[in-house]
Scaffold this motif. Structure first.
Motif, mmCIF file in Angstrom:
data_model
loop_
_atom_site.group_PDB
_atom_site.id
_atom_site.type_symbol
_atom_site.label_atom_id
_atom_site.label_comp_id
_atom_site.label_asym_id
_atom_site.label_seq_id
_atom_site.Cartn_x
_atom_site.Cartn_y
_atom_site.Cartn_z
ATOM 1 N N PHE A 1 0.826 -1.205 0.000
ATOM 2 C CA PHE A 1 0.000 0.000 0.000
ATOM 3 C C PHE A 1 0.863 1.259 0.000
ATOM 4 O O PHE A 1 0.650 2.182 -0.789
ATOM 5 C CB PHE A 1 -0.920 0.007 1.240
ATOM 6 C CG PHE A 1 -1.706 1.273 1.415
ATOM 7 C CD1 PHE A 1 -2.840 1.493 0.665
ATOM 8 C CD2 PHE A 1 -1.304 2.244 2.320
ATOM 9 C CE1 PHE A 1 -3.566 2.663 0.812
ATOM 10 C CE2 PHE A 1 -2.022 3.403 2.473
ATOM 11 C CZ PHE A 1 -3.156 3.616 1.720
ATOM 12 N N CYS A 2 1.855 1.275 0.870
ATOM 13 C CA CYS A 2 2.716 2.447 0.993
ATOM 14 C C CYS A 2 3.561 2.641 -0.268
ATOM 15 O O CYS A 2 3.676 3.757 -0.780
ATOM 16 C CB CYS A 2 3.596 2.297 2.216
ATOM 17 S SG CYS A 2 4.252 3.841 2.834
ATOM 18 N N SER A 3 4.134 1.576 -0.784
ATOM 19 C CA SER A 3 4.963 1.716 -1.984
ATOM 20 C C SER A 3 4.114 2.115 -3.189
ATOM 21 O O SER A 3 4.558 2.928 -4.011
ATOM 22 C CB SER A 3 5.727 0.427 -2.261
ATOM 23 O OG SER A 3 4.859 -0.631 -2.568
ATOM 24 N N TYR A 4 2.909 1.577 -3.304
ATOM 25 C CA TYR A 4 2.019 1.954 -4.403
ATOM 26 C C TYR A 4 1.736 3.449 -4.377
ATOM 27 O O TYR A 4 1.873 4.144 -5.391
ATOM 28 C CB TYR A 4 0.709 1.168 -4.287
ATOM 29 C CG TYR A 4 -0.354 1.569 -5.275
ATOM 30 C CD1 TYR A 4 -0.367 1.039 -6.552
ATOM 31 C CD2 TYR A 4 -1.348 2.475 -4.929
ATOM 32 C CE1 TYR A 4 -1.344 1.389 -7.473
ATOM 33 C CE2 TYR A 4 -2.327 2.839 -5.833
ATOM 34 C CZ TYR A 4 -2.317 2.290 -7.092
ATOM 35 O OH TYR A 4 -3.292 2.658 -7.999
ATOM 36 N N ASN A 5 1.380 3.985 -3.226
ATOM 37 C CA ASN A 5 1.053 5.409 -3.121
ATOM 38 C C ASN A 5 2.279 6.302 -3.277
ATOM 39 O O ASN A 5 2.200 7.363 -3.898
ATOM 40 C CB ASN A 5 0.346 5.695 -1.793
ATOM 41 C CG ASN A 5 -1.083 5.238 -1.824
ATOM 42 O OD1 ASN A 5 -1.873 5.679 -2.642
ATOM 43 N ND2 ASN A 5 -1.422 4.333 -0.934
ATOM 44 N N PHE B 1 -4.374 6.598 -16.270
ATOM 45 C CA PHE B 1 -3.129 6.152 -16.877
ATOM 46 C C PHE B 1 -2.067 5.844 -15.826
ATOM 47 O O PHE B 1 -1.376 4.821 -15.890
ATOM 48 C CB PHE B 1 -2.623 7.230 -17.850
ATOM 49 C CG PHE B 1 -1.229 6.997 -18.351
ATOM 50 C CD1 PHE B 1 -0.976 5.982 -19.244
ATOM 51 C CD2 PHE B 1 -0.184 7.783 -17.929
ATOM 52 C CE1 PHE B 1 0.307 5.744 -19.697
ATOM 53 C CE2 PHE B 1 1.096 7.571 -18.365
ATOM 54 C CZ PHE B 1 1.352 6.545 -19.264
ATOM 55 N N ILE B 2 -1.951 6.698 -14.853
ATOM 56 C CA ILE B 2 -0.866 6.607 -13.879
ATOM 57 C C ILE B 2 -1.019 5.373 -12.990
ATOM 58 O O ILE B 2 -0.057 4.652 -12.745
ATOM 59 C CB ILE B 2 -0.804 7.903 -13.056
ATOM 60 C CG1 ILE B 2 -0.443 9.071 -13.981
ATOM 61 C CG2 ILE B 2 0.182 7.790 -11.920
ATOM 62 C CD1 ILE B 2 -0.536 10.420 -13.362
ATOM 63 N N SER B 3 -2.209 5.092 -12.516
ATOM 64 C CA SER B 3 -2.414 3.937 -11.645
ATOM 65 C C SER B 3 -2.182 2.627 -12.382
ATOM 66 O O SER B 3 -1.706 1.659 -11.787
ATOM 67 C CB SER B 3 -3.824 3.957 -11.071
ATOM 68 O OG SER B 3 -3.985 5.067 -10.231
ATOM 69 N N ASP B 4 -2.504 2.596 -13.666
ATOM 70 C CA ASP B 4 -2.251 1.385 -14.444
ATOM 71 C C ASP B 4 -0.756 1.124 -14.581
ATOM 72 O O ASP B 4 -0.297 -0.016 -14.462
ATOM 73 C CB ASP B 4 -2.891 1.493 -15.827
ATOM 74 C CG ASP B 4 -4.409 1.559 -15.750
ATOM 75 O OD1 ASP B 4 -4.974 1.058 -14.750
ATOM 76 O OD2 ASP B 4 -5.031 2.097 -16.677
ATOM 77 N N VAL B 5 0.016 2.167 -14.831
ATOM 78 C CA VAL B 5 1.467 2.021 -14.943
ATOM 79 C C VAL B 5 2.061 1.587 -13.610
ATOM 80 O O VAL B 5 2.879 0.663 -13.544
ATOM 81 C CB VAL B 5 2.115 3.344 -15.427
ATOM 82 C CG1 VAL B 5 3.622 3.291 -15.300
ATOM 83 C CG2 VAL B 5 1.715 3.632 -16.852
ATOM 84 N N ILE B 6 1.665 2.231 -12.529
ATOM 85 C CA ILE B 6 2.189 1.905 -11.208
ATOM 86 C C ILE B 6 1.762 0.504 -10.790
ATOM 87 O O ILE B 6 2.558 -0.275 -10.272
ATOM 88 C CB ILE B 6 1.735 2.947 -10.164
ATOM 89 C CG1 ILE B 6 2.288 4.320 -10.509
ATOM 90 C CG2 ILE B 6 2.139 2.543 -8.761
ATOM 91 C CD1 ILE B 6 3.791 4.388 -10.593
ATOM 92 N N GLY B 7 0.509 0.165 -11.027
ATOM 93 C CA GLY B 7 0.011 -1.148 -10.643
ATOM 94 C C GLY B 7 0.709 -2.290 -11.354
ATOM 95 O O GLY B 7 0.937 -3.352 -10.783
ATOM 96 N N SER B 8 1.092 -2.068 -12.614
ATOM 97 C CA SER B 8 1.736 -3.154 -13.363
ATOM 98 C C SER B 8 3.240 -3.219 -13.134
ATOM 99 O O SER B 8 3.850 -4.259 -13.340
ATOM 100 C CB SER B 8 1.456 -2.998 -14.859
ATOM 101 O OG SER B 8 2.045 -1.798 -15.339
ATOM 102 N N ASN B 9 3.855 -2.143 -12.680
ATOM 103 C CA ASN B 9 5.313 -2.127 -12.556
ATOM 104 C C ASN B 9 5.844 -2.138 -11.126
ATOM 105 O O ASN B 9 6.920 -2.656 -10.889
ATOM 106 C CB ASN B 9 5.889 -0.894 -13.264
ATOM 107 C CG ASN B 9 5.753 -1.005 -14.748
ATOM 108 O OD1 ASN B 9 5.991 -2.047 -15.327
ATOM 109 N ND2 ASN B 9 5.350 0.080 -15.386
#
Length: 138
Positions: free
Chosen positions: A44-48, A127-135
């Motif tokens: 959670f923390c790293s995602y945000n 767009f941003i959440s998709d990039v972060i979620g996949s990487n």
């Protein structure tokens, strides 16, 4: 993804919200603290944190690109005045509490991201959440 804040510690929520409010700077400090103390960040923390950093870079690059395009288009004889008026309205004229339209949009997005992360939820930007979620998700 979890939708609720169950299992997310208060310090993770605070760091996540502060990371959005400081355009990722609080997150960078937290990454360094976790690295030095050899603690592992939660997903959670790293995602945000990574989303706040990516959002700040994205806004900077978008602003830079728009200013370059506006500068080039303002040199066109008949289109120049229209482009300058549009740029002045969108980015220069205070509309609400001293914010221009561009600043107000960014302010509202940051508030949305910070509030949702403070409540322990994963905020979503198309767009941003998709990039972060996949990487960056662990």
């Amino acid at each position: 993804m979890r939708s609720g804040g169950i299992g997310v510690q208060l310090i993770e929520r605070i760091i996540s919200a502060l990371s959005y409010l400081t355009f990722g700077m609080a997150g960078v400090v937290w990454i360094i603290v976790c690295y030095v103390t050899k603690n592992q960040m939660s997903s959670f923390c790293s995602y945000n944190i990574y989303q706040s950093i990516f959002f700040a870079v994205f806004v900077y690059i978008l602003s830079l690109f728009c200013s370059i395009v506006m500068g080039l288009l303002s040199a066109v004889p008949f289109l120049g005045k229209l482009i300058n008026d549009f740029a002045m309205f969108f980015a220069g004229t205070p509309i609400y509490f001293g914010y221009s339209l561009w600043g107000l949009i960014i302010f509202l997005v940051i508030c949305y991201l910070a509030i949702f992360s403070f409540f322990g939820r994963y905020p979503y930007l198309p767009f941003i959440s998709d990039v972060i979620g996949s990487n960056f998700r662990r």
